[in-house]
Design a protein around this motif. Sequence first.
Motif, PDB file in Angstrom:
ATOM      1  N   ASP A  73       8.627   1.314  59.822  1.00 32.42           N
ATOM      2  CA  ASP A  73       7.287   1.882  59.980  1.00 32.42           C
ATOM      3  C   ASP A  73       6.958   2.130  61.447  1.00 32.42           C
ATOM      4  OD1 ASP A  73       6.979   1.808  57.259  1.00 32.42           O
ATOM      5  OD2 ASP A  73       5.582   0.120  57.233  1.00 32.42           O
ATOM      6  N   LEU A  74       7.423   1.233  62.325  1.00 34.17           N
ATOM      7  CA  LEU A  74       7.207   1.431  63.758  1.00 34.17           C
ATOM      8  C   LEU A  74       7.889   2.699  64.239  1.00 34.17           C
ATOM      9  CD1 LEU A  74       6.244   0.506  66.561  1.00 34.17           C
ATOM     10  CD2 LEU A  74       8.321  -0.916  66.702  1.00 34.17           C
ATOM     11  N   ILE A  75       9.089   2.943  63.776  1.00 33.32           N
ATOM     12  CA  ILE A  75       9.816   4.158  64.165  1.00 33.32           C
ATOM     13  C   ILE A  75       9.062   5.399  63.700  1.00 33.32           C
ATOM     14  CG2 ILE A  75      11.930   5.487  63.760  1.00 33.32           C
ATOM     15  CD1 ILE A  75      13.402   2.752  63.601  1.00 33.32           C
ATOM     16  N   ILE A  76       8.610   5.393  62.448  1.00 30.50           N
ATOM     17  CA  ILE A  76       7.875   6.545  61.901  1.00 30.50           C
ATOM     18  C   ILE A  76       6.568   6.749  62.645  1.00 30.50           C
ATOM     19  CG2 ILE A  76       6.676   7.408  59.840  1.00 30.50           C
ATOM     20  CD1 ILE A  76       8.898   5.978  58.178  1.00 30.50           C
ATOM     21  N   ASN A  77       5.851   5.670  62.903  1.00 29.23           N
ATOM     22  CA  ASN A  77       4.579   5.782  63.629  1.00 29.23           C
ATOM     23  C   ASN A  77       4.780   6.192  65.082  1.00 29.23           C
ATOM     24  OD1 ASN A  77       2.401   5.173  61.765  1.00 29.23           O
ATOM     25  ND2 ASN A  77       3.231   3.110  61.630  1.00 29.23           N
ATOM     26  N   THR A  78       5.875   5.734  65.684  1.00 29.90           N
ATOM     27  CA  THR A  78       6.168   6.109  67.072  1.00 29.90           C
ATOM     28  C   THR A  78       6.403   7.608  67.181  1.00 29.90           C
ATOM     29  OG1 THR A  78       7.069   3.925  67.608  1.00 29.90           O
ATOM     30  CG2 THR A  78       7.765   5.759  68.989  1.00 29.90           C
ATOM     31  N   GLN A  79       7.099   8.172  66.204  1.00 34.29           N
ATOM     32  CA  GLN A  79       7.282   9.632  66.227  1.00 34.29           C
ATOM     33  C   GLN A  79       5.948  10.344  66.119  1.00 34.29           C
ATOM     34  OE1 GLN A  79       6.768  12.316  63.918  1.00 34.29           O
ATOM     35  NE2 GLN A  79       7.540  13.608  65.592  1.00 34.29           N
ATOM     36  N   SER A 110       4.003   9.897  69.442  1.00 41.86           N
ATOM     37  CA  SER A 110       4.625  10.471  70.644  1.00 41.86           C
ATOM     38  C   SER A 110       4.872  11.974  70.526  1.00 41.86           C
ATOM     39  CB  SER A 110       5.962   9.774  70.922  1.00 41.86           C
ATOM     40  OG  SER A 110       6.929  10.128  69.935  1.00 41.86           O
ATOM     41  N   GLY A 111       5.058  12.442  69.284  1.00 36.21           N
ATOM     42  CA  GLY A 111       5.402  13.847  69.072  1.00 36.21           C
ATOM     43  C   GLY A 111       6.841  14.181  69.436  1.00 36.21           C
ATOM     44  N   LEU A 145      17.778  13.312  75.554  1.00 37.05           N
ATOM     45  CA  LEU A 145      17.046  12.118  75.986  1.00 37.05           C
ATOM     46  C   LEU A 145      15.620  12.434  76.417  1.00 37.05           C
ATOM     47  CD1 LEU A 145      19.797  10.147  77.941  1.00 37.05           C
ATOM     48  CD2 LEU A 145      18.745   9.526  75.752  1.00 37.05           C
ATOM     49  N   ASP A 146      15.397  13.668  76.871  1.00 38.39           N
ATOM     50  CA  ASP A 146      14.041  14.053  77.290  1.00 38.39           C
ATOM     51  C   ASP A 146      13.095  14.189  76.099  1.00 38.39           C
ATOM     52  OD1 ASP A 146      15.538  16.236  76.370  1.00 38.39           O
ATOM     53  OD2 ASP A 146      14.318  17.670  77.465  1.00 38.39           O
ATOM     54  N   ASP A 147      13.646  14.280  74.890  1.00 37.04           N
ATOM     55  CA  ASP A 147      12.836  14.419  73.679  1.00 37.04           C
ATOM     56  C   ASP A 147      13.017  13.195  72.776  1.00 37.04           C
ATOM     57  OD1 ASP A 147      11.038  15.765  71.969  1.00 37.04           O
ATOM     58  OD2 ASP A 147      12.683  16.644  70.801  1.00 37.04           O
ATOM     59  N   CYS A 148      13.380  12.060  73.399  1.00 40.52           N
ATOM     60  CA  CYS A 148      13.662  10.846  72.640  1.00 40.52           C
ATOM     61  C   CYS A 148      12.723   9.725  73.050  1.00 40.52           C
ATOM     62  CB  CYS A 148      15.112  10.419  72.876  1.00 40.52           C
ATOM     63  SG  CYS A 148      15.571   8.898  72.022  1.00 40.52           S
ATOM     64  N   GLU A 149      12.030   9.159  72.080  1.00 44.79           N
ATOM     65  CA  GLU A 149      11.216   7.970  72.312  1.00 44.79           C
ATOM     66  C   GLU A 149      12.047   6.751  71.893  1.00 44.79           C
ATOM     67  OE1 GLU A 149       7.600   6.509  73.858  1.00 44.79           O
ATOM     68  OE2 GLU A 149       8.337   8.566  73.727  1.00 44.79           O
TER      69      GLU A 149
END
Length: 202
Positions: free
Chosen positions: A120-126, A129-130, A173-177
């Motif tokens: 859920d943290l991964i999904i919410n982070t996306q 962050s966009g 990497l510039d588009d990676c959270e």
Amino acid sequence: MTKFIYPKTGIIILAAGNSSRLGRAKQLLDFEGEKLLQIAIDMAEDSLSNANMVVLGAYKDEIKKSIDFQTSEIIINENWSAGLSSSMKVGLSAMIENHAVDQILIMLSDQPFVNKELLDLIINTQLESGKGIVACRYGDTLGVPVLYTKKYFEELMQLKEKEGAKKVIFNHLDDCEIVDFDQGKTDIDTQEDYDDLLGKKA
């Protein structure tokens, strides 16, 4: 108060390998009263995902007899020996065709400390962050579980057989959270790894 509209997320659990270094199906190893693959399936089901899929290959018949797949779709990769990216592409193709997802979250079957909260943290982070990719950091690397939005589906499908999806992370990497997940370094490749895991449980 902002109300988020969640993208449609599909979780793909890669469980097709033959565990060559272990010598038996690591998907079926027991940890805290559950099979490793069952733990992964249950965590995916409890998460914010919209569809869950397990890619099987080697040991598929043995695994089907031992695992409850009621909440997950099974996809068979007959070319499992070609490596993880082969199974990822089989799963991604089926996820796009069957569920028209906006993003996928790739899991393995041998990271026993992946839980609902992390997914859920991964999904919410996306969402917050966009970013097009959300990867986990453990040790000195980035890896699974990892989320890719559909802007990367074509690139994932173009990976060569021996290339892992990790290549796409490092290409962008510039588009990676990044989400810190120190326990992600625990995976099971050998009997020693499994013994160590059981030792951590005691």
